[in-house]
Write a protein that holds these residues in place. Structure first.
Motif, PDB file in Angstrom:
ATOM      1  N   THR A   1     -49.570 -26.761  36.931  1.00 25.95           N
ATOM      2  CA  THR A   1     -49.928 -27.592  38.093  1.00 25.95           C
ATOM      3  C   THR A   1     -48.762 -28.444  38.540  1.00 25.95           C
ATOM      4  O   THR A   1     -48.570 -28.663  39.732  1.00 25.95           O
ATOM      5  N   LEU A   2     -47.972 -28.932  37.578  1.00 23.53           N
ATOM      6  CA  LEU A   2     -46.825 -29.764  37.943  1.00 23.53           C
ATOM      7  C   LEU A   2     -45.803 -28.936  38.721  1.00 23.53           C
ATOM      8  O   LEU A   2     -45.264 -29.382  39.732  1.00 23.53           O
TER       9      LEU A   2
ATOM     10  N   LEU B   1     -47.069 -28.358  42.176  1.00 24.42           N
ATOM     11  CA  LEU B   1     -46.969 -29.580  42.963  1.00 24.42           C
ATOM     12  C   LEU B   1     -45.536 -29.806  43.431  1.00 24.42           C
ATOM     13  O   LEU B   1     -45.286 -30.160  44.581  1.00 24.42           O
TER      14      LEU B   1
ATOM     15  N   TRP C   1     -42.411 -42.893  38.441  1.00 19.34           N
ATOM     16  CA  TRP C   1     -43.208 -41.666  38.280  1.00 19.34           C
ATOM     17  C   TRP C   1     -42.917 -41.019  36.923  1.00 19.34           C
ATOM     18  O   TRP C   1     -43.808 -40.483  36.273  1.00 19.34           O
TER      19      TRP C   1
ATOM     20  N   ARG D   1     -42.185 -42.538  34.201  1.00 17.16           N
ATOM     21  CA  ARG D   1     -42.971 -43.289  33.213  1.00 17.16           C
ATOM     22  C   ARG D   1     -44.440 -42.882  33.259  1.00 17.16           C
ATOM     23  O   ARG D   1     -45.092 -42.710  32.240  1.00 17.16           O
ATOM     24  N   GLN D   2     -44.944 -42.766  34.483  1.00 15.18           N
ATOM     25  CA  GLN D   2     -46.341 -42.376  34.647  1.00 15.18           C
ATOM     26  C   GLN D   2     -46.602 -41.031  33.967  1.00 15.18           C
ATOM     27  O   GLN D   2     -47.614 -40.850  33.301  1.00 15.18           O
ATOM     28  N   LEU D   3     -45.651 -40.105  34.126  1.00 16.75           N
ATOM     29  CA  LEU D   3     -45.819 -38.795  33.508  1.00 16.75           C
ATOM     30  C   LEU D   3     -45.819 -38.878  31.989  1.00 16.75           C
ATOM     31  O   LEU D   3     -46.455 -38.082  31.316  1.00 16.75           O
ATOM     32  N   ARG D   4     -45.094 -39.862  31.460  1.00 21.13           N
ATOM     33  CA  ARG D   4     -45.061 -40.003  30.006  1.00 21.13           C
ATOM     34  C   ARG D   4     -46.393 -40.499  29.465  1.00 21.13           C
ATOM     35  O   ARG D   4     -46.625 -40.482  28.265  1.00 21.13           O
ATOM     36  N   LEU D   5     -47.261 -40.953  30.349  1.00 22.20           N
ATOM     37  CA  LEU D   5     -48.598 -41.365  29.923  1.00 22.20           C
ATOM     38  C   LEU D   5     -49.584 -40.211  30.000  1.00 22.20           C
ATOM     39  O   LEU D   5     -50.775 -40.380  29.795  1.00 22.20           O
ATOM     40  N   THR D   6     -49.096 -39.030  30.362  1.00 22.66           N
ATOM     41  CA  THR D   6     -49.975 -37.869  30.366  1.00 22.66           C
ATOM     42  C   THR D   6     -49.674 -37.026  29.124  1.00 22.66           C
ATOM     43  O   THR D   6     -48.678 -37.242  28.445  1.00 22.66           O
ATOM     44  N   ALA D   7     -50.540 -36.049  28.896  1.00 20.17           N
ATOM     45  CA  ALA D   7     -50.371 -35.209  27.712  1.00 20.17           C
ATOM     46  C   ALA D   7     -49.236 -34.203  27.872  1.00 20.17           C
ATOM     47  O   ALA D   7     -48.906 -33.484  26.944  1.00 20.17           O
ATOM     48  N   LEU D   8     -48.633 -34.159  29.075  1.00 17.56           N
ATOM     49  CA  LEU D   8     -47.529 -33.219  29.278  1.00 17.56           C
ATOM     50  C   LEU D   8     -46.372 -33.552  28.355  1.00 17.56           C
ATOM     51  O   LEU D   8     -46.027 -34.717  28.193  1.00 17.56           O
ATOM     52  N   PRO D   9     -45.734 -32.539  27.752  1.00 15.44           N
ATOM     53  CA  PRO D   9     -44.550 -32.822  26.935  1.00 15.44           C
ATOM     54  C   PRO D   9     -43.419 -33.349  27.816  1.00 15.44           C
ATOM     55  O   PRO D   9     -43.362 -33.044  29.012  1.00 15.44           O
ATOM     56  N   GLY D  10     -42.526 -34.125  27.229  1.00 12.94           N
ATOM     57  CA  GLY D  10     -41.458 -34.774  27.990  1.00 12.94           C
ATOM     58  C   GLY D  10     -40.594 -33.815  28.780  1.00 12.94           C
ATOM     59  O   GLY D  10     -40.167 -34.118  29.888  1.00 12.94           O
TER      60      GLY D  10
END
Lengths: 310, 241
Positions: free
Chosen positions: B3-4, B7, B82, B84-93
């Protein structure tokens, strides 16, 4: 320990010479709604960063659900809304929310999430074209995109107008009622007072108070007893007033007609008033009022500053 | 992660500046070069002008697409929070970087294809295998610059990244044969210019020439350096949150 949602153990963090968090010890338990208060620069955002694993502590450990913060995030147990969390530009609100729901291990239905966050009518808008308050609601939607056990919010209502703020807290309460643990940092003390069942006061990186809002107020001597003493009712020594149980502050003014107006800040107003009568005084126009969390907060942080100065 | 990537691709294709700069601009320059030099002319050892500039404009567009697509966006999104926001998701870095490179890889295709189509209309004649091989070579080569873009995106703040990218991009193009063939005197220096090596990937379509393996090796070397740089800067950025 399964009864811990989050735990800070002797956590310290500094940036250069600035000690942002200083020996923080703290445990959050399931189902609590906790407010984190503190003046600007008290270490609120730093503490939340540490809690979420965005930064590593210099000393001590931070755990979430018994493991590392990262593990908790990967398991989809934590949702967060940070002040510094940006949104992706050039996409529609609907696309962004759908993305957040998709990547969440226990993601909700995007339409439901948008409804909960009150942004259904913004779904087709571009993220770059939102106002500050609207952006905050989109951030909130990202924080509740899945079935989180803990929701962390850093000054969530900044930029929201009053009605939106009320709507926001209603949504937040629904989350708390569903059994989720909520931790929020805020500037608005009335929010902490009316929503949180536990209040933490952070000052210069230290936790200086931890309890219910009523306890914090009591600690600060957060009730005011005010009354008048008329000369006709007999004389009263100031020392008698100072000796009343629970008195932490006394303010005495004498009017030209000899009437003395007394204001006492007290940690135990019930015993204070009982003591007044026991001392044979006749207080007129007696009033006992609560000082509110704001006054309590100022008192507590002020006292901490005095101690530092000493 | 899928999805990323979706997007990111969607965003890039929606961005009109991207289309102007990386698709339209090289295409227009190409038409201009053909008429300025004269389409019957030859350059650089007997290669026709239209073939030479078809390749150099395709690489120009592709490098522009990946550099702006990765460096500027990463830098901006680091600043906006953004990342930082992504680091709050389960997506790996690494998902963020991978998605950026993947979307770059998709968006270089229009830049290459549009110039190829114009070239075909102008009378560049290659066999079907040569067209495909050339397209594939230029597409794969663009990954080297995607890695460079990621490194630059983590190296600097948004206000600095824009001029840095432009300077790096223009210098590499100027000395890499983008606007005029590299002469003998410049060739020794050009060996160390990734854009020159990138352009050299196309030499196999000339009669009697095969794939320039030295250029391939050079580009692989740059790829290793850029990826290592990007990884180092990424880790540094993550520590600063």
């Amino acid at each position: 320990m399964s009864t811990e949602v989050a735990a800070f153990r002797q956590v310290s963090k500094s940036y250069g010479t600035v000690q942002a968090v200083n020996g923080l010890d703290l445990v959050l338990r399931p189902g609590e709604t906790v407010a984190l208060l503190g003046p600007n620069g008290a270490g609120k955002s730093s503490s939340l960063d540490l809690l979420l694993g965005l930064r590593e502590p210099d000393q001590g450990t931070v755990s979430l659900f018994g493991g590392s913060p990262r593990a908790a995030i990967e398991a989809g147990r934590v949702g967060a809304m940070l002040q510094s969390g940006g949104l992706l530009g050039e996409v529609k609100v609907r696309e962004l929310v759908r993305f957040a729901c998709d990547v969440h291990p226990r993601g909700h239905n995007p339409a439901k999430v948008m409804e909960q966050a009150g942004i259904t009518e913004l779904a087709e808008r571009k993220v770059d074209k939102l106002s500050g308050g609207q952006e905050q609601r989109v951030r909130f939607a990202l924080a509740i995109a899945g079935a989180n056990d803990l929701i962390v919010l850093d000054e969530p209502t900044t930029g929201m107008d009053v009605s939106v703020r009320r709507q926001f807290w209603a949504a937040m309460r629904a989350e708390a009622d569903a059994g989720r643990t909520v931790l929020f940092a805020t500037h608005y003390l009335e929010e902490a007072d009316s929503i949180a069942d536990r209040v933490l006061v952070l000052h210069r990186g230290r936790l200086i108070a931890d309890g219910t809002s009523a306890e914090i107020k009591a600690k600060a001597g957060a009730r005011r007893i005010s009354f008048e003493l008329h000369p006709a009712d007999g004389a009263a020594e100031e020392s008698v007033l100072r000796a009343l149980p629970g008195t932490v502050g006394l303010d005495l003014t004498t009017r030209p007609d000899g009437v003395r107006s007394v204001r006492i800040r007290s940690t135990d107003a019930d015993a204070g008033v009982a003591g007044l009568y026991r001392a044979g005084l006749y207080p007129r126009a007696l009033e006992v009022t609560s000082l509110g969390l704001e006054q309590a907060f100022l008192t507590i942080t002020g006292e901490a500053d005095e101690e530092n100065a000493r | 992660m899928k999805t990323l990537v979706q997007l990111e691709i969607l965003r890039t294709l929606r961005n009109k500046r991207y289309l102007m700069f990386t698709v339209l601009y090289p295409a227009l320059l190409y038409v201009f070069f053909i008429s300025a030099y004269g389409s019957a002319e030859t350059v650089a050892g007997g290669l026709s002008v239209k073939t030479y500039f078809m390749v150099s404009m395709a690489t120009f567009g592709a490098v522009g697409a990946v550099l702006t697509g990765s460096a500027q966006r990463i830098s901006l999104e680091r600043k906006s929070g953004w990342v930082r926001q992504l680091r709050l998701t389960a997506l790996p870095g690494r998902a963020y970087t991978i998605a950026k490179i993947a979307s770059c890889a998709v968006t270089t295709l229009p830049a290459i294809v549009v110039v190829f189509v114009i070239g075909a209309f102008e009378g560049v004649s290659l066999s079907a295998t040569e067209w495909l091989g050339l397209g594939l070579a230029l597409w794969l080569g663009s990954f080297v610059f995607a890695a460079l873009g990621v490194a630059l995106g983590y190296a600097a703040q948004p206000d600095a990244v824009q001029p840095i990218v432009m300077i790096v991009y223009m210098l590499m193009a100027l000395l890499g044969g983008t606007w005029f063939p590299v002469g003998d005197s410049l060739r020794t220096v050009a060996q160390f210019n990734p854009v020159y090596l990138y352009n050299q990937l196309a030499t196999f379509v000339q009669p009697g020439q095969s794939l320039d393996l030295a250029a391939v090796a050079g580009l692989l070397g740059f790829l290793v350096v850029f990826v290592a740089g990007a990884a180092f800067l990424y880790r540094k950025d993550t520590k600063q949150a």
